[in-house]
Design an enzyme around this catalytic site. Structure first.
Site, PDB file in Angstrom:
ATOM      1  N   TYR A  78       0.850  -1.187  -0.103  1.00 33.60           N
ATOM      2  CA  TYR A  78      -0.097  -0.061   0.038  1.00 33.60           C
ATOM      3  C   TYR A  78       0.946   1.341   0.017  1.00 33.60           C
ATOM      4  O   TYR A  78       0.569   2.252  -0.540  1.00 33.60           O
ATOM      5  CB  TYR A  78      -0.784   0.198   1.419  1.00 33.60           C
ATOM      6  CG  TYR A  78      -2.163   1.009   0.995  1.00 33.60           C
ATOM      7  CD1 TYR A  78      -2.858   0.605  -0.328  1.00 33.60           C
ATOM      8  CD2 TYR A  78      -2.475   1.746   1.816  1.00 33.60           C
ATOM      9  CE1 TYR A  78      -4.101   1.419  -0.380  1.00 33.60           C
ATOM     10  CE2 TYR A  78      -3.436   2.742   1.481  1.00 33.60           C
ATOM     11  CZ  TYR A  78      -4.326   2.512   0.747  1.00 33.60           C
ATOM     12  OH  TYR A  78      -5.374   3.434   0.163  1.00 33.60           O
TER      13      TYR A  78
ATOM     14  N   LYS B  46      -3.075   8.423   2.608  1.00 30.70           N
ATOM     15  CA  LYS B  46      -4.246   8.286   3.455  1.00 30.70           C
ATOM     16  C   LYS B  46      -4.168   8.798   4.974  1.00 30.70           C
ATOM     17  O   LYS B  46      -5.018   9.258   5.611  1.00 30.70           O
ATOM     18  CB  LYS B  46      -4.849   6.832   3.505  1.00 30.70           C
ATOM     19  CG  LYS B  46      -5.200   6.481   1.925  1.00 30.70           C
ATOM     20  CD  LYS B  46      -6.279   6.931   1.776  1.00 30.70           C
ATOM     21  CE  LYS B  46      -7.013   6.301   0.446  1.00 30.70           C
ATOM     22  NZ  LYS B  46      -8.219   7.147  -0.452  1.00 30.70           N
TER      23      LYS B  46
HETATM   24  C1  1JT Z   1      -5.175   3.879  -5.222  1.00 38.46           C
HETATM   25  C2  1JT Z   1      -5.365   2.465  -5.747  1.00 38.46           C
HETATM   26  C3  1JT Z   1      -6.078   3.965  -3.834  1.00 38.46           C
HETATM   27  C4  1JT Z   1      -5.798   1.369  -4.735  1.00 38.46           C
HETATM   28  C5  1JT Z   1      -6.383   1.437  -3.666  1.00 38.46           C
HETATM   29  C6  1JT Z   1      -6.524   2.741  -3.003  1.00 38.46           C
HETATM   30  N1  1JT Z   1      -7.155   2.659  -1.873  1.00 38.46           N
HETATM   31  C7  1JT Z   1      -7.520   1.406  -1.907  1.00 38.46           C
HETATM   32  N2  1JT Z   1      -7.096   0.699  -2.927  1.00 38.46           N
HETATM   33  C8  1JT Z   1      -7.113  -0.795  -2.851  1.00 38.46           C
HETATM   34  C9  1JT Z   1      -5.811  -1.490  -2.183  1.00 38.46           C
HETATM   35  C10 1JT Z   1      -4.725  -1.574  -2.742  1.00 38.46           C
HETATM   36  C11 1JT Z   1      -3.608  -1.991  -2.015  1.00 38.46           C
HETATM   37  C12 1JT Z   1      -3.771  -2.661  -0.923  1.00 38.46           C
HETATM   38  C13 1JT Z   1      -4.970  -2.786  -0.388  1.00 38.46           C
HETATM   39  C14 1JT Z   1      -6.088  -2.047  -1.114  1.00 38.46           C
HETATM   40  C15 1JT Z   1      -4.525   2.224  -6.917  1.00 38.46           C
HETATM   41  C16 1JT Z   1      -3.835   3.281  -7.657  1.00 38.46           C
HETATM   42  C17 1JT Z   1      -4.598   4.690  -7.213  1.00 38.46           C
HETATM   43  C18 1JT Z   1      -4.903   4.894  -5.624  1.00 38.46           C
HETATM   44  O1  1JT Z   1      -2.704  -3.227  -0.418  1.00 38.46           O
HETATM   45  C19 1JT Z   1      -2.820  -4.374   0.485  1.00 38.46           C
HETATM   46  C20 1JT Z   1      -2.188  -1.902  -2.557  1.00 38.46           C
END
Ligand code: 1JT
Length: 251
Positions: free
Chosen positions: A151, A158
């Protein structure tokens, strides 16, 4: 059943496709009787957003790039608002797979601008349109508080976003404008697609979460309804987890 958002107008930013949390929120708000203004980022998304807006019964669908001050200043032409949903984030793909320590200055600042500062800019632009009070909300993720592999730069963005929620809640509270975040469990949206090992994340959550499953967009959307409605009138400056309880577990 009485409709929870009857007579209210909501602005929803970040409709990109049918999997968007913003779109699920639009559908739930419409179900509860709200008038909808939907925005999308960039000409590339116009047709999709207009189609989804028509399906959700939106009054208006228009472009709003949150990094463009002209677009933000243009919001005020749309009249009075009662609720605003900020469902916008961006980071470079490579910053969600390489070690966090390798994050470039440009990648860090881009994630912060689009994902965190935009909340401040949107709140400033729309507070003026909420003369009768209102509710502003954004979407966040556990990676703001804990280390979740990959993440990375979004975790820092965030964390910043969640701090912005508290400072905005403090500033805008006297105007009866509430500001909150919904921390959603991982959901297979288009943003999540293509993220390294995302399926493994979903599997681990389903095993460990108290509800023994993942969350879906409709559950997130129903919490957004609560926050936008008068039922949420005492809630501001908070992060509400809609994550099947995953966040409470120590092991
Ligand atoms: C962005 C992306 C913001 C994916 C995102 C996000 N907020 C949640 N997600 C999903 C996510 C992503 C990862 C994760 C858990 C949830 C993509 C690019 C734009 C901003 O890691 C366990 C990596």
């Amino acid at each position: 059943m009485p409709q929870l958002l009857e007579g209210k107008t909501a602005l929803i930013l970040g409709v990109a496709n049918k999997w968007s949390l913003a779109y699920a929120i639009a559908q739930a708000f419409r179900r509860e009787g709200a008038s909808l203004l939907l925005t999308y980022q960039g000409e590339r998304l116009r047709q999709t957003a207009e189609g989804l807006g028509a399906d959700a019964g939106a009054t208006n669908v228009f472009e709003c790039d949150v990094t463009n001050d002209d677009h933000l200043n243009g919001l005020r032409e749309h009249g009075k608002l009662d609720a605003v949903v900020h469902s916008v984030a961006f980071a470079n793909r490579e910053d969600l797979s390489r070690p966090f320590v390798e994050t470039s200055r440009a990648g860090y600042l881009l994630a912060q601008e689009v994902s965190a500062y935009s909340m401040v800019a949107v709140a400033r632009a729309t507070a003026a349109m909420m003369s009768g009070g209102g509710s502003i909300m954004t979407l966040t993720y556990l990676g703001a508080e804990r280390v979740v592999p990959n993440y990375n730069v979004m975790g820092a963005a965030k964390a910043s976003l969640e701090a912005c929620v508290r400072y905005l809640a403090s500033d805008l509270g006297p105007s009866n404008i509430r500001v909150n975040a919904i921390s959603a469990g991982p959901i297979k949206t288009a943003s999540a697609r293509g993220i390294k090992d995302f399926s493994t994340v979903l599997e681990k959550v389903a095993v460990r979460a108290p509800l023994r499953r993942n969350c879906d967009p409709a559950e997130v959307a129903d919490t957004a309804v609560f926050l936008a409605s008068d039922l949420g009138r005492g809630v501001t400056g908070n992060v509400i987890f809609v994550d099947a309880g995953f966040q409470i577990m120590g092991l």
